[in-house]
Design an enzyme around this catalytic site. Structure first.
Site: not given
Ligand code: RIB
Length: 308
Positions: A41, A213, A215-216, A241, A244-245
């Site tokens: 990600n 980080t 969140g809100a 999901t 954060g990445d």
């Molecule tokens: O940060 C989200 C990710 O965490 C998901 O895509 C999942 O694969 C986990 O690794």
């Protein structure tokens, strides 16, 4: 060039009315299989943000389709090893509020050998960036090798566990944490106020840039005299999901472009806000064009600045 030593996961995503309770059997409302993994990600986010990124990872033979997704984002995949083991995978529940819970099977992400790591580091130059998370094996060796090779290190210790406290974190230049990870790293109470967490992180890692980080509440940054905070944007979260990445990837791409820290934080925050409005990990990471469109329409964030 930024090298990302990172996981690649196949995410099995189940939409549920609420996160399953102990002993409960719950029917999901939908099921999707998408590319995920914190490493993958973050690579996609750097690449979609226009950064020059090479992914260092391991992938099971039957999941070669992942390579096409990574390449089409603009990432360099020359050093992704096709492994005999199964790829890493996750089982992810996403509830009506967009919150998730994740079960992770590391698979091929835990198959890096010492010889493989040395071969990867042999292509790096001093002063180049290494980004890593905590979903692959040998995190301690990778931190030490990056330091020996004179690289700048950005570390996101997620998923957090007790082992992280034993890592040579003094080598890290930029540390990305959320509140829970910071509290666990410091062995502090979960309810510790943000300022106290930042003070303790600064004391423990005085040379490291801290990106917390919230969140809100947005994001807080500390490094020496520099203290910044940016509030979160108010958006309707569909699925958090990968947010954060996305934040980390966009931050690092701006950093590679030598943008001021305020710009790195603003772009990262906006990209993460776009990510949470869509479903899935990799599919929800915005492109630069999408980010620019939002930035053109919204007033700049308030950046709260103070010096210590
Ligand atoms: O940060 C989200 C990710 O965490 C998901 O895509 C999942 O694969 C986990 O690794």
């Amino acid at each position: 060039m930024l090298y990302n030593y990172g996981s690649i996961n196949i995410d099995h995503v189940y939409r549920v009315p609420h996160l399953v309770r102990p002993g409960e059997t719950l029917s999901s409302l939908s099921y999707r299989q998408v590319l995920g993994g914190k490493g993958s990600n973050q690579t996609i986010a750097v690449a979609r943000a226009g950064g020059n990124v090479m992914h260092w990872g391991r992938l099971g033979r039957k999941d070669r389709w992942v390579l096409e997704t990574l390449t089409s984002s603009g990432a360099n995949i020359a050093h992704i090893e096709i492994a005999e083991e199964a790829s890493g995978h996750t089982v992810i529940q996403v509830d009506d509020e967009g919150e998730n819970s994740i079960v992770l099977y590391p698979g091929a992400n835990h198959g890096f050998s010492r010889a493989h790591l040395e071969a990867l580091f042999s292509i790096t130059q001093p002063g180049e960036w290494l980004l890593l998370q905590n979903e692959c094996n040998a995190t301690d060796e990778v931190l030490a090798l990056a330091h020996q090779h004179g690289m700048k290190i950005a570390f996101n210790p997620a998923p957090m566990n007790a082992e992280v406290r034993k890592l040579p974190l003094e080598h890290v230049d930029v540390l990305f944490l959320n509140r829970g990870e910071a509290a666990m790293l410091l062995d502090a109470d979960d309810n510790t106020p943000t300022e106290a967490l930042l003070d303790q992180l600064e004391q423990r890692f005085p040379a490291t840039e801290i990106v917390l980080t919230l969140g809100a509440e947005g994001v807080a940054y500390r490094h020496g005299e520099s203290r910044l905070q940016i509030p979160a944007q108010r958006v309707e979260a569909v699925d958090t999901t990968g947010a954060g990445d996305t934040f980390i990837g966009y931050f690092m791409a701006a950093r590679l472009a030598q943008a001021p820290i305020e710009t790195c934080l603003q772009r990262a925050t906006t990209a993460a806000a776009l990510c949470v409005q869509r479903e899935g990990a990799a599919p929800s990471i915005p492109t630069t064009a999408e980010l620019e469109q939002v930035l053109a329409q919204q007033p700049p964030h308030d950046v709260l600045t103070s010096s210590s």
